[in-house]
Design a protein around this motif. Sequence first.
Motif, PDB file in Angstrom:
ATOM      1  N   UNK A  81       5.608  -2.440 -10.618  1.00  0.00           N
ATOM      2  CA  UNK A  81       6.525  -3.477 -10.597  1.00  0.00           C
ATOM      3  C   UNK A  81       7.739  -3.180  -9.890  1.00  0.00           C
ATOM      4  N   UNK A  82       8.347  -4.228  -8.931  1.00  0.00           N
ATOM      5  CA  UNK A  82       9.525  -3.798  -7.963  1.00  0.00           C
ATOM      6  C   UNK A  82       8.966  -3.189  -6.759  1.00  0.00           C
ATOM      7  N   UNK A  83       7.870  -2.656  -6.491  1.00  0.00           N
ATOM      8  CA  UNK A  83       7.493  -2.398  -5.268  1.00  0.00           C
ATOM      9  C   UNK A  83       6.666  -3.566  -4.475  1.00  0.00           C
ATOM     10  N   UNK A  84       6.072  -2.903  -3.526  1.00  0.00           N
ATOM     11  CA  UNK A  84       5.177  -4.199  -2.660  1.00  0.00           C
ATOM     12  C   UNK A  84       4.059  -3.424  -2.121  1.00  0.00           C
ATOM     13  N   UNK A  85       3.122  -4.360  -1.181  1.00  0.00           N
ATOM     14  CA  UNK A  85       2.146  -3.548  -0.917  1.00  0.00           C
ATOM     15  C   UNK A  85       2.172  -2.399   0.209  1.00  0.00           C
ATOM     16  N   UNK A  86       3.243  -2.326   0.688  1.00  0.00           N
ATOM     17  CA  UNK A  86       3.667  -1.140   1.581  1.00  0.00           C
ATOM     18  C   UNK A  86       3.667   0.100   0.664  1.00  0.00           C
ATOM     19  N   UNK A  87       3.726   0.286  -0.508  1.00  0.00           N
ATOM     20  CA  UNK A  87       4.431   1.466  -1.395  1.00  0.00           C
ATOM     21  C   UNK A  87       3.445   2.559  -1.227  1.00  0.00           C
ATOM     22  N   UNK A  88       1.861   2.170  -1.401  1.00  0.00           N
ATOM     23  CA  UNK A  88       0.916   3.241  -0.990  1.00  0.00           C
ATOM     24  C   UNK A  88       0.114   3.394   0.133  1.00  0.00           C
ATOM     25  N   UNK A  89       0.703   2.904   1.364  1.00  0.00           N
ATOM     26  CA  UNK A  89       0.408   3.183   2.757  1.00  0.00           C
ATOM     27  C   UNK A  89       0.255   4.419   2.810  1.00  0.00           C
ATOM     28  N   UNK A 121      -1.443   0.993  -9.751  1.00  0.00           N
ATOM     29  CA  UNK A 121      -0.534   2.145 -10.349  1.00  0.00           C
ATOM     30  C   UNK A 121       0.327   1.216 -11.315  1.00  0.00           C
ATOM     31  N   UNK A 122       0.687   1.804 -12.579  1.00  0.00           N
ATOM     32  CA  UNK A 122       1.633   1.102 -13.614  1.00  0.00           C
ATOM     33  C   UNK A 122       1.086  -0.413 -13.712  1.00  0.00           C
ATOM     34  N   UNK A 123       1.915  -1.288 -13.426  1.00  0.00           N
ATOM     35  CA  UNK A 123       1.509  -2.821 -13.546  1.00  0.00           C
ATOM     36  C   UNK A 123       0.197  -3.034 -12.893  1.00  0.00           C
ATOM     37  N   UNK A 124       0.144  -2.496 -11.814  1.00  0.00           N
ATOM     38  CA  UNK A 124      -0.896  -2.501 -10.905  1.00  0.00           C
ATOM     39  C   UNK A 124      -2.180  -2.221 -11.476  1.00  0.00           C
ATOM     40  N   UNK A 125      -1.880  -1.069 -12.083  1.00  0.00           N
ATOM     41  CA  UNK A 125      -3.213  -0.532 -12.727  1.00  0.00           C
ATOM     42  C   UNK A 125      -3.742  -1.410 -13.990  1.00  0.00           C
ATOM     43  N   UNK A 142      -1.097   5.984 -14.266  1.00  0.00           N
ATOM     44  CA  UNK A 142      -0.024   5.657 -14.884  1.00  0.00           C
ATOM     45  C   UNK A 142       0.036   4.314 -15.587  1.00  0.00           C
ATOM     46  N   UNK A 143      -0.852   4.132 -16.219  1.00  0.00           N
ATOM     47  CA  UNK A 143      -0.866   2.687 -16.983  1.00  0.00           C
ATOM     48  C   UNK A 143      -1.435   2.306 -18.142  1.00  0.00           C
ATOM     49  N   UNK A 144      -1.895   1.345 -18.612  1.00  0.00           N
ATOM     50  CA  UNK A 144      -2.480   0.979 -19.909  1.00  0.00           C
ATOM     51  C   UNK A 144      -3.388  -0.246 -19.759  1.00  0.00           C
ATOM     52  N   UNK A 145      -4.007  -0.550 -20.853  1.00  0.00           N
ATOM     53  CA  UNK A 145      -4.874  -1.644 -21.090  1.00  0.00           C
ATOM     54  C   UNK A 145      -4.134  -2.785 -21.322  1.00  0.00           C
ATOM     55  N   UNK A 146      -3.933  -4.098 -20.921  1.00  0.00           N
ATOM     56  CA  UNK A 146      -3.073  -5.006 -21.576  1.00  0.00           C
ATOM     57  C   UNK A 146      -3.865  -5.978 -22.170  1.00  0.00           C
ATOM     58  N   UNK A 185       3.052   9.558  -8.509  1.00  0.00           N
ATOM     59  CA  UNK A 185       1.657  10.067  -8.462  1.00  0.00           C
ATOM     60  C   UNK A 185       1.858  11.463  -7.525  1.00  0.00           C
ATOM     61  N   UNK A 186       0.877  12.456  -7.622  1.00  0.00           N
ATOM     62  CA  UNK A 186       0.963  13.653  -6.939  1.00  0.00           C
ATOM     63  C   UNK A 186      -0.020  14.006  -5.964  1.00  0.00           C
ATOM     64  N   UNK A 187       0.161  15.208  -5.367  1.00  0.00           N
ATOM     65  CA  UNK A 187      -1.033  15.506  -4.468  1.00  0.00           C
ATOM     66  C   UNK A 187      -2.252  15.907  -5.109  1.00  0.00           C
ATOM     67  N   UNK A 188      -2.057  16.677  -6.085  1.00  0.00           N
ATOM     68  CA  UNK A 188      -3.069  16.799  -6.901  1.00  0.00           C
ATOM     69  C   UNK A 188      -4.012  16.078  -7.564  1.00  0.00           C
ATOM     70  N   UNK A 189      -3.474  14.775  -8.018  1.00  0.00           N
ATOM     71  CA  UNK A 189      -3.934  13.745  -8.526  1.00  0.00           C
ATOM     72  C   UNK A 189      -4.708  13.084  -7.288  1.00  0.00           C
TER      73      UNK A 189
END
Length: 223
Positions: free
Chosen positions: A23-31, A114-118, A139-143, A202-206
């Motif tokens: 939520x509030x991010x965009x497609x560039x967030x995880x580039x 991630x989150x809403x996206x997940x 970092x999400x849940x089943x809606x 999100x972390x490097x270990x993940x």
Amino acid sequence: MLDCVEITTGERPLHSVIWLHGLGADGHDFEPMVPELVRPGWPSLRFVFPHAPVRAITLNAGMRMRGWYDLFGLSLTAVEDEAGILASVAAIEALIARERSRGVESHRILLAGFSQGGAIALAAGLQHAERLAGIVALSTYLPIATRIESRLSDMQKGLPVFIGHGALDPIVPQLLGQTTRQQLEHWGHPVEWQSYAMPHSVCAEELNDLAGWMERHLLGEQR
């Protein structure tokens, strides 16, 4: 069709990862994640990072931002925007169809978010009519769990799922992730569950754990 950011790691990719932001991010967030995730020797991948529509979010005093569905309160599963969730599922179905038209077989398509996206990755993947490679839910849940249960696709029986969650997450409490894991396992899905000492992030270990999971379930020799 949603506007997307795309990154291809080589020529003529036969595997695709459709990755949905929060939520509030965009497609560039995880580039920036792509070079951290992709390991030497992997075949070509296409990463597709769609931009969610801009909408008013009730929980945030009606502010307009990119989101996959509306949120009505701090209890994420109390009152849910089922119409918004299903509209986003339909948008992801269109992206899957586009990857199929580009020559990527459905069992080589991974849904991640991630989150809403997940939440949308789970909702879309569990209902999709053709077998996918798997689902990544960070970092999400089943809606709309009851609605999804009534629409589970037989083609996704036993579909592998990776769930990563922060033990210190104040936005989507880890309990929601654990509940999602239990529900998916009840439905017969093999879940790799990983918990990390982090907040809503999100972390490097993940990413390292996820890369190993992808090697087994997206890039294995049978694919």
